[in-house]
Design an enzyme around this catalytic site. Structure first.
Site, PDB file in Angstrom:
ATOM      1  N   TYR A   7       0.904  -1.268  -0.002  1.00  0.00           N
ATOM      2  CA  TYR A   7       0.069   0.109   0.152  1.00  0.00           C
ATOM      3  C   TYR A   7       0.765   1.227   0.109  1.00  0.00           C
ATOM      4  O   TYR A   7       0.646   2.118  -0.805  1.00  0.00           O
ATOM      5  CB  TYR A   7      -1.038  -0.046   1.202  1.00  0.00           C
ATOM      6  N   ALA A  10       2.807   1.793  -3.541  1.00  0.00           N
ATOM      7  CA  ALA A  10       1.632   2.085  -4.224  1.00  0.00           C
ATOM      8  C   ALA A  10       1.336   3.729  -4.170  1.00  0.00           C
ATOM      9  O   ALA A  10       1.430   4.353  -5.145  1.00  0.00           O
ATOM     10  CB  ALA A  10       0.658   1.308  -4.503  1.00  0.00           C
ATOM     11  N   LYS A  11       1.187   3.946  -2.961  1.00  0.00           N
ATOM     12  CA  LYS A  11       0.722   5.508  -2.901  1.00  0.00           C
ATOM     13  C   LYS A  11       1.887   6.336  -3.006  1.00  0.00           C
ATOM     14  O   LYS A  11       1.769   7.529  -3.787  1.00  0.00           O
ATOM     15  CB  LYS A  11       0.154   5.544  -1.321  1.00  0.00           C
TER      16      LYS A  11
END
Length: 104
Positions: A7, A10-11
């Site tokens: 996560y 990806a962010k």
């Protein structure tokens, strides 16, 4: 928290892509924006932590809210409102905004 690395990666990738595209297209008068929410009350943000730690959802929500200057988490509606605001700015339908941000 288990599963946080993909996560986070990806962010951060979205942030880097947005910055790169903004720099590349700025000379052409094109804006590039991303909506990057912070603490949002979602199943990933709250429920998964509750399941992984055995803590109560309300307790986790309170701890997360305490980390935000406004002392509350956002909601999916907040994100949708932001997207709508950017659309209005882009097409000129928002108050006092002109719609001249693209190439002919």
């Amino acid at each position: 928290m288990p599963g946080a690395n993909p996560y986070s990666i990806a962010k951060n990738g979205v942030n880097a892509l947005t910055r790169g595209l903004a720099l590349e297209y700025a000379p052409h008068g094109i804006r590039v924006n991303a909506i990057v929410p912070g603490m949002i009350d979602t199943p990933v943000g709250v429920d998964r932590v509750a399941d992984a730690t055995g803590r109560d959802r309300d307790e986790i929500t309170a701890v997360r809210a305490a980390q935000v200057p406004m002392r509350r988490q956002g909601s999916a509606w907040n994100i949708a409102d932001e997207a709508d605001g950017q659309r209005r700015q882009r097409d000129g339908s928002g108050p006092g905004v002109t719609g001249d941000h693209g190439l002919p």
